[in-house]
Design an enzyme around this catalytic site. Structure first.
Site, mmCIF file in Angstrom:
data_model
loop_
_atom_site.group_PDB
_atom_site.id
_atom_site.type_symbol
_atom_site.label_atom_id
_atom_site.label_comp_id
_atom_site.label_asym_id
_atom_site.label_seq_id
_atom_site.Cartn_x
_atom_site.Cartn_y
_atom_site.Cartn_z
ATOM 1 N N ARG A 17 28.378 5.451 46.730
ATOM 2 C CA ARG A 17 27.314 5.403 47.755
ATOM 3 C C ARG A 17 26.834 6.754 48.462
ATOM 4 O O ARG A 17 27.758 7.446 48.174
ATOM 5 C CB ARG A 17 28.151 4.345 48.862
ATOM 6 C CG ARG A 17 28.126 3.038 48.854
ATOM 7 C CD ARG A 17 26.878 2.207 48.491
ATOM 8 N NE ARG A 17 27.121 0.902 48.615
ATOM 9 C CZ ARG A 17 27.159 0.109 47.666
ATOM 10 N NH1 ARG A 17 26.964 0.868 46.394
ATOM 11 N NH2 ARG A 17 27.115 -1.062 47.404
ATOM 12 N N GLU A 49 18.214 5.333 51.172
ATOM 13 C CA GLU A 49 17.406 4.965 50.179
ATOM 14 C C GLU A 49 16.102 4.365 50.240
ATOM 15 O O GLU A 49 16.103 3.376 51.159
ATOM 16 C CB GLU A 49 18.413 4.275 49.395
ATOM 17 C CG GLU A 49 19.643 5.088 48.762
ATOM 18 C CD GLU A 49 20.750 4.100 47.769
ATOM 19 O OE1 GLU A 49 21.579 4.768 47.597
ATOM 20 O OE2 GLU A 49 20.291 2.973 47.913
ATOM 21 N N HIS A 53 19.172 4.050 42.606
ATOM 22 C CA HIS A 53 20.268 2.990 42.779
ATOM 23 C C HIS A 53 20.236 1.981 41.572
ATOM 24 O O HIS A 53 20.089 0.881 42.065
ATOM 25 C CB HIS A 53 20.499 2.592 44.138
ATOM 26 C CG HIS A 53 21.814 2.020 44.704
ATOM 27 N ND1 HIS A 53 22.144 1.848 45.979
ATOM 28 C CD2 HIS A 53 22.712 1.467 43.928
ATOM 29 C CE1 HIS A 53 23.467 1.280 45.907
ATOM 30 N NE2 HIS A 53 23.803 1.281 44.519
#
Length: 357
Positions: free
Chosen positions: A273, A302, A321
């Site tokens: 993360r 993000e 991601h």
């Protein structure tokens, strides 16, 4: 996530094998001949919605209700919703939403991390939470090794050289970094960390790991060495791989002090993360040469603001991601979520339930 664990399926109970599909009897058992149970989703399609490829499968088993539909007809639809299909961390789950869903039984969340959900608050409403911890393991480990290999061999720079209209010849003395025989330090030897170690062993890397608890069986299997102190791992590693869950204990686990402990020739790789790393300290470490490079599949936020300094550094690789971003894995994730939802509707132990310790 520290403080939470996923509960495996229990022996002796009914299991639906979703990778093949539900049988008609299962669907009948689920709905008992009545209207299909309501499942709340953010939207159908779009950046946060149900994948188009999954819609038919889901609609055979649930009455899909979007957030827009719920907001427009809350009085009628709130009573129909028994589960939430939380895809890409959406819809947002807060006490306001939970209060208006009196028949809600479970929130099924895609992926392994549940840091976007307040488990204790949700539990106080009598609602269970499930995730998909096993579906993403191998694909995320694959991406972790991709980032390691691409960063080590300066692949992005090599690609630019190969395709640039200015390139007239390939220089014989242009080189990248080594992988074989180098030291990989894995921070977090859970399911994903162990899969990364297996892959690193195949590349003949020396493997160190730091974990809250020593994993003797995994350690022996891959020939890894345990570092009780994080600093010891950082000082020895050529590549530092972050594979921990986000928790209060791991937030900004890697900061200014940790970068000072790392080799100037080291690369940081983060597939956990974004908040596990102090990004301001990371920018400084990259700009001043405290570390050589970084490869990040996760950031905060993000995506990053388009003027963020990380986007302008040539010694950084950033991906969106995408650890679980394969067709097969996303399908398995969806089916695991459906399994948990059907378990809850049938008042069975919930597959992949996340329990607060």
């Amino acid at each position: 996530m520290a403080g939470f664990r996923s509960v495996p399926r229990k022996a002796g109970r009914t299991i639906f094998y979703l990778t093949k599909s539900f049988s008609p009897n299962t669907i009948c058992r689920m709905s008992n001949g009545k209207e299909l149970p309501g499942a709340l989703v953010e939207e159908i399609g779009g950046p946060y919605g149900v994948m188009e490829e999954h819609v038919d499968f889901l609609k055979e088993r649930f009455n899909l209700i979007t957030m827009k539909e719920l907001k427009g007809n809350k009085e009628q639809l709130s009573e129909k919703i028994t589960c939430i299909f939380n895809w890409a961390n959406k819809p947002d789950v807060d006490s306001k939403l939970l209060k208006c869903l009196p028949r809600l039984k479970v929130i099924a969340s895609a992926g392994a991390g549940v840091d976007h959900l307040d488990i204790k608050m949700i539990s106080s409403y009598g609602v269970k939470v499930a995730n998909t911890p096993h579906a993403v393991t191998s694909s995320t480990a694959d991406l972790a090794m991709t980032l390691l290999l691409v960063s080590a061999r300066s692949f992005m720079e090599a690609h630019e050289i190969a395709v640039s209209p200015k390139t007239e010849r390939f220089h014989a003395n242009w080189v990248g970094g080594d992988i074989t025989g180098m030291t990989l330090g894995i921070v977090g030897m859970g399911r994903i960390g162990y899969k990364i170690a297996q892959r690193a062993k195949a590349f003949e890397m020396k493997i160190l790991y730091h974990n809250r608890q020593r994993r003797l069986e995994e350690e022996k299997s891959v020939g890894a060495s345990y570092c009780e102190r994080l600093d010891d791992l950082l000082q020895q590693s050529d590549y530092v791989m972050l594979a921990v869950n986000l928790s209060p204990e791991t937030e900004k686990l890697i900061g200014k002090h940790e970068f000072q402990m790392m080799k100037p020739s080291a690369t940081l790789i983060n597939i956990s993360r974004g908040l596990v790393v102090d990004q301001e300290a990371l920018v400084e470490a990259l700009q001043t040469g405290q570390i050589k490079a970084a490869a990040l599949d996760v950031t905060y936020p993000e995506p990053l603001p388009r003027d963020h300094p990380l986007l302008k550094l040539r010694n950084v690789i950033i991906t969106p991601h995408m650890g679980s971003a394969t067709f097969q894995v996303r399908r398995i994730m969806m089916e695991n979520m459906v399994q948990s939802m059907i378990d809850a509707i049938n008042n069975l132990p919930v597959s992949y339930e996340v329990i607060a310790n």
